[in-house]
Design a protein around this motif. Sequence first.
Motif, PDB file in Angstrom:
ATOM      1  N   TYR A  44      68.088  51.895  23.539  1.00 20.48           N
ATOM      2  CA  TYR A  44      66.935  51.435  24.304  1.00 20.48           C
ATOM      3  C   TYR A  44      65.904  50.769  23.395  1.00 20.48           C
ATOM      4  N   LYS A  45      65.454  49.600  23.790  1.00 21.58           N
ATOM      5  CA  LYS A  45      64.440  48.799  23.082  1.00 21.58           C
ATOM      6  C   LYS A  45      64.926  48.273  21.729  1.00 21.58           C
ATOM      7  N   GLN A  46      66.234  48.290  21.506  1.00 21.87           N
ATOM      8  CA  GLN A  46      66.777  47.771  20.261  1.00 21.87           C
ATOM      9  C   GLN A  46      67.163  46.299  20.437  1.00 21.87           C
ATOM     10  N   SER A  47      67.081  45.558  19.375  1.00 16.55           N
ATOM     11  CA  SER A  47      67.472  44.151  19.391  1.00 16.55           C
ATOM     12  C   SER A  47      68.990  44.039  19.449  1.00 16.55           C
ATOM     13  N   VAL A  48      69.447  42.956  20.090  1.00 18.10           N
ATOM     14  CA  VAL A  48      70.870  42.646  20.164  1.00 18.10           C
ATOM     15  C   VAL A  48      71.075  41.309  19.470  1.00 18.10           C
ATOM     16  N   TYR A  49      72.134  41.228  18.655  1.00 16.09           N
ATOM     17  CA  TYR A  49      72.413  40.031  17.872  1.00 16.09           C
ATOM     18  C   TYR A  49      73.749  39.432  18.272  1.00 16.09           C
ATOM     19  N   ASP A  50      73.903  38.125  18.034  1.00 10.79           N
ATOM     20  CA  ASP A  50      75.202  37.491  18.225  1.00 10.79           C
ATOM     21  C   ASP A  50      76.044  37.731  16.963  1.00 10.79           C
ATOM     22  N   PRO A  51      77.313  37.331  16.957  1.00 15.60           N
ATOM     23  CA  PRO A  51      78.159  37.580  15.778  1.00 15.60           C
ATOM     24  C   PRO A  51      77.654  36.909  14.497  1.00 15.60           C
ATOM     25  N   SER A  52      76.779  35.904  14.619  1.00 14.41           N
ATOM     26  CA  SER A  52      76.218  35.234  13.441  1.00 14.41           C
ATOM     27  C   SER A  52      74.895  35.849  13.010  1.00 14.41           C
ATOM     28  N   ASP A  53      74.562  37.014  13.530  1.00  8.53           N
ATOM     29  CA  ASP A  53      73.325  37.747  13.219  1.00  8.53           C
ATOM     30  C   ASP A  53      72.050  37.070  13.709  1.00  8.53           C
ATOM     31  N   ASN A  54      72.147  36.257  14.757  1.00 11.41           N
ATOM     32  CA  ASN A  54      70.959  35.684  15.395  1.00 11.41           C
ATOM     33  C   ASN A  54      70.542  36.611  16.532  1.00 11.41           C
ATOM     34  N   LYS A  55      69.274  36.938  16.592  1.00 15.25           N
ATOM     35  CA  LYS A  55      68.793  37.800  17.676  1.00 15.25           C
ATOM     36  C   LYS A  55      68.917  37.052  18.996  1.00 15.25           C
ATOM     37  N   ILE A  56      69.562  37.706  19.981  1.00 17.43           N
ATOM     38  CA  ILE A  56      69.738  37.065  21.285  1.00 17.43           C
ATOM     39  C   ILE A  56      69.011  37.813  22.395  1.00 17.43           C
ATOM     40  N   GLY A  57      68.524  39.008  22.136  1.00 14.61           N
ATOM     41  CA  GLY A  57      67.819  39.744  23.175  1.00 14.61           C
ATOM     42  C   GLY A  57      67.463  41.142  22.728  1.00 14.61           C
ATOM     43  N   GLU A  58      67.027  41.931  23.712  1.00 13.54           N
ATOM     44  CA  GLU A  58      66.611  43.308  23.460  1.00 13.54           C
ATOM     45  C   GLU A  58      67.031  44.164  24.636  1.00 13.54           C
ATOM     46  N   ILE A  59      67.532  45.363  24.356  1.00 15.03           N
ATOM     47  CA  ILE A  59      67.929  46.292  25.414  1.00 15.03           C
ATOM     48  C   ILE A  59      66.665  46.763  26.132  1.00 15.03           C
ATOM     49  N   MET A  60      66.593  46.457  27.419  1.00 14.40           N
ATOM     50  CA  MET A  60      65.427  46.845  28.212  1.00 14.40           C
ATOM     51  C   MET A  60      65.659  48.127  29.008  1.00 14.40           C
ATOM     52  N   ASP A  61      66.937  48.428  29.286  1.00 11.24           N
ATOM     53  CA  ASP A  61      67.252  49.636  30.042  1.00 11.24           C
ATOM     54  C   ASP A  61      68.712  49.989  29.822  1.00 11.24           C
ATOM     55  N   VAL A  62      69.019  51.263  29.989  1.00 14.08           N
ATOM     56  CA  VAL A  62      70.378  51.774  29.896  1.00 14.08           C
ATOM     57  C   VAL A  62      70.698  52.381  31.255  1.00 14.08           C
TER      58      VAL A  62
END
Length: 136
Positions: A44-62
């Motif tokens: 929760y609230k952690q950043s999500v990255y693509d395979p090239s380590d670019n941030k693509i979003g953040e977990i808003m809910d589980v």
Amino acid sequence: MLRLASTTAILAALCMPAVAQGAMSSARMQSTLPANSVTVINWYKQSVYDPSDNKIGEIMDVLVDKAGRVTSLIVGVGGFLGAGEKDVAVPFDAVHVTTKNNNKWYLVMNATKDGLKSAPGFTYNNDTTTWVPEKK
């Protein structure tokens, strides 16, 4: 008659903890935790990255089903400081844990920021406390 009523009341009061304790003992408990278990806060609230380590979003809910299994993640993508952000749903197994060189782990998804932005959006409905499809 008063003595019989008093005795019955005392016996009933003494039996209540035993009945309650009997109901409690049927609950399943664990003496150890499953290996590799982590708390929801690790997602929760952690950043999500693509395979090239670019941030693509953040977990808003589980999202969890009624059986207690994690089914989906709501990922916030785009926007700036929360303005213009879009929330999309992804299956839980679409996000994987990867370890960095310093043994710290982070979340990776095989997707791009643009791919997430083009996915169907969801909004949180406070009245029903559920996520619903975005209205166009």
